[in-house]
Design an enzyme around this catalytic site. Structure first.
Site, short mmCIF file in Angstrom:
data_model
loop_
_atom_site.label_atom_id
_atom_site.label_comp_id
_atom_site.label_asym_id
_atom_site.label_seq_id
_atom_site.Cartn_x
_atom_site.Cartn_y
_atom_site.Cartn_z
N GLN A 1 12.82 5.83 0.91
CA GLN A 1 11.48 5.62 0.35
C GLN A 1 10.75 6.95 0.19
O GLN A 1 10.06 7.18 -0.82
CB GLN A 1 10.67 4.71 1.26
CG GLN A 1 11.16 3.27 1.33
CD GLN A 1 10.38 2.45 2.35
OE1 GLN A 1 9.51 2.97 3.05
NE2 GLN A 1 10.68 1.16 2.44
N ARG B 1 -0.28 -1.07 -0.82
CA ARG B 1 0.46 -1.47 0.39
C ARG B 1 1.75 -2.23 0.06
O ARG B 1 2.13 -3.17 0.74
CB ARG B 1 -0.45 -2.28 1.31
CG ARG B 1 -1.77 -1.55 1.58
CD ARG B 1 -2.65 -2.21 2.59
NE ARG B 1 -3.95 -1.55 2.61
CZ ARG B 1 -4.91 -1.78 3.50
NH1 ARG B 1 -4.70 -2.65 4.47
NH2 ARG B 1 -6.06 -1.15 3.45
N ARG C 1 -0.64 -7.25 6.30
CA ARG C 1 -0.73 -7.64 4.90
C ARG C 1 -0.72 -9.15 4.69
O ARG C 1 -1.20 -9.64 3.66
CB ARG C 1 0.41 -7.00 4.10
CG ARG C 1 0.30 -5.49 4.00
CD ARG C 1 1.48 -4.89 3.29
NE ARG C 1 2.71 -5.04 4.06
CZ ARG C 1 3.91 -4.65 3.63
NH1 ARG C 1 4.03 -4.10 2.44
NH2 ARG C 1 4.98 -4.81 4.40
N TYR D 1 -3.38 5.34 14.29
CA TYR D 1 -2.10 4.86 13.77
C TYR D 1 -1.07 4.83 14.90
O TYR D 1 -0.38 5.82 15.17
CB TYR D 1 -1.59 5.74 12.63
CG TYR D 1 -2.48 5.81 11.42
CD1 TYR D 1 -3.45 4.84 11.17
CD2 TYR D 1 -2.36 6.86 10.51
CE1 TYR D 1 -4.27 4.92 10.05
CE2 TYR D 1 -3.17 6.93 9.38
CZ TYR D 1 -4.12 5.96 9.17
OH TYR D 1 -4.93 6.05 8.06
N LYS E 1 8.85 -4.68 -5.97
CA LYS E 1 9.89 -5.27 -5.12
C LYS E 1 9.42 -6.55 -4.42
O LYS E 1 10.16 -7.15 -3.65
CB LYS E 1 10.34 -4.25 -4.07
CG LYS E 1 10.95 -3.00 -4.66
CD LYS E 1 11.33 -2.00 -3.58
CE LYS E 1 11.93 -0.75 -4.19
NZ LYS E 1 12.28 0.25 -3.13
N TYR F 1 -5.89 6.51 -1.01
CA TYR F 1 -4.93 5.84 -0.13
C TYR F 1 -4.61 4.45 -0.64
O TYR F 1 -5.36 3.87 -1.43
CB TYR F 1 -5.38 5.85 1.33
CG TYR F 1 -6.52 4.95 1.76
CD1 TYR F 1 -6.33 3.59 2.02
CD2 TYR F 1 -7.79 5.49 2.02
CE1 TYR F 1 -7.37 2.79 2.48
CE2 TYR F 1 -8.83 4.68 2.48
CZ TYR F 1 -8.60 3.33 2.71
OH TYR F 1 -9.63 2.54 3.18
N ALA G 1 5.92 6.01 3.76
CA ALA G 1 7.35 5.70 3.72
C ALA G 1 7.83 5.48 5.15
O ALA G 1 7.38 6.16 6.07
CB ALA G 1 8.14 6.84 3.08
N ARG G 2 8.73 4.52 5.31
CA ARG G 2 9.23 4.20 6.64
C ARG G 2 10.65 4.70 6.85
O ARG G 2 11.20 4.59 7.94
CB ARG G 2 9.15 2.70 6.88
CG ARG G 2 7.74 2.17 6.63
CD ARG G 2 7.59 0.74 7.01
NE ARG G 2 7.68 0.55 8.45
CZ ARG G 2 7.33 -0.57 9.08
NH1 ARG G 2 6.84 -1.58 8.38
NH2 ARG G 2 7.44 -0.68 10.36
N GLN H 1 -11.60 10.35 1.30
CA GLN H 1 -10.37 9.56 1.23
C GLN H 1 -10.75 8.08 1.15
O GLN H 1 -11.40 7.55 2.05
CB GLN H 1 -9.48 9.81 2.45
CG GLN H 1 -8.17 9.07 2.37
CD GLN H 1 -7.25 9.33 3.54
OE1 GLN H 1 -6.50 8.45 3.96
NE2 GLN H 1 -7.29 10.54 4.10
#
Length: 331
Positions: free
Chosen positions: A300, A223, A242, A57, A229, A218, A295-296, A190
């Protein structure tokens, strides 16, 4: 917050665990480090003590962000969950994909779960995270070039050495999980799971329930698709993975929005957002122990953490499941 025990271990994770993929920026169109650090710290303030990350990541960036976010906490206050097996800095193993790093430089990623690679990756992760042990260490994807025995015996050695507490896997089939468990005690798998991605209910869920293992789900919000939203015609930023996924075709977004609209009155009655309702539904499903929520930013992150406060009755869960039966995405 609710805390749930993984498998037959004594490791407890927060039922809503912070998923730090987007925090690393890679495949999410970049990231803002200060926002990511605040997101993790805010989640902790609301009871989310568990963080799931991985070296891939952001090519180490996510793990560094996690290390920065927790540096002032006592180590036993937080549970660190990370992975191994995807290398961008070496070409041994099974070719996985060509991509670009956060600076938009081309890189090739290889699946490598050999003993030597695992030992190196573990040391690198410990340094980036600023810790001397990892609570749950997971192979990220199966590596067909390395025998499962070699991989799991390497993890068993790390456990013996005190650098890892427990072994988990990611994206493993029932057969792979069964074999891995013969070499080291596997407490969790996971895998992707959401309202619109429920394939594991056929074979994996019955198996883990029977074996008293756990599932870390996960992409429970698919995503972002299940946040309520997103609308048809959504434009993703450059580098956001995405934009090429079938879930985000306009017709699938439209159908999902129609379904989520049916949940709005229920969410409003709970003083909850659609995303919070979805997360709560996820951890109420059989076999699902933990939901990983990314969350960014701080807002969030707090919203995800507060999903734990949503309570759903058996009748309400049945209502959601019945509404889900009408959703037939073109995947």
């Amino acid at each position: 917050m609710e805390f749930r025990t993984l498998g037959q271990s004594d490791l407890k994770l927060s039922a809503i665990t912070f998923g730090a993929w987007a925090a690393g920026g890679w495949m999410w169109g970049g990231t803002e480090q200060n926002d990511a650090v605040k997101a993790i710290q805010s989640a902790f303030d609301y009871g989310v003590t568990s963080i799931d990350t991985a070296p891939i990541y952001g090519m180490g960036h996510s793990e560094k962000i996690v290390g920065t976010a927790i540096k002032d906490l006592a180590r036993d206050q937080v549970q660190l969950v990370t992975k191994f097996g995807l290398r961008w800095d070496a070409t041994e193993g099974d070719f996985y994909t060509n991509t670009k790093d956060n600076d938009r430089n081309p890189i090739a990623i290889y699946k490598n779960a050999s003993k030597a690679s695992i030992i190196k990756e573990c040391e690198d992760s410990l340094k980036r995270l600023g810790t001397d042990y990892i609570d749950l260490y997971q192979i990220h994807w199966p590596d067909k070039t390395t025998p499962i025995q070699e991989t799991m015996e390497a993890v068993a050695q790390l456990i013996k050495d005190g650098k890892v507490r427990y072994a988990g896997v990611c994206n493993y089939s029932v057969e792979q999980l069964e074999e891995a468990n013969t070499y080291v005690d596997i407490i969790s798998n996971q895998v992707p799971y959401s309202m619109v991605n429920r394939g594991i209910e056929t074979d994996l869920v019955p198996y883990v329930i029977k074996q008293n293992m756990s599932i870390l789900a996960y992409s429970p919000l698919q995503r972002g698709l299940l946040t309520g939203k997103m609308q048809a015609g959504h434009v993703f930023s450059e580098g956001d993975h995405r934009q090429g996924l079938a879930f985000f075709k306009d017709e699938n977004i439209t159908q999902t929005v129609t379904f989520l609209d049916k949940l709005k009155p229920l969410a409003e009655s709970k003083h909850a957002t659609i995303a919070q309702l979805v997360l709560r539904w996820t951890i109420e499903q059989p076999g699902i122990t933990i939901a990983l929520a990314g969350a960014r930013n701080e807002k969030q992150s707090i919203q995800n953490a507060k999903a734990i406060d949503v309570k759903l009755t058996a009748e309400e869960l049945q209502f959601i499941s019945k509404a889900l039966e009408q959703v037939k995405l073109d995947l």
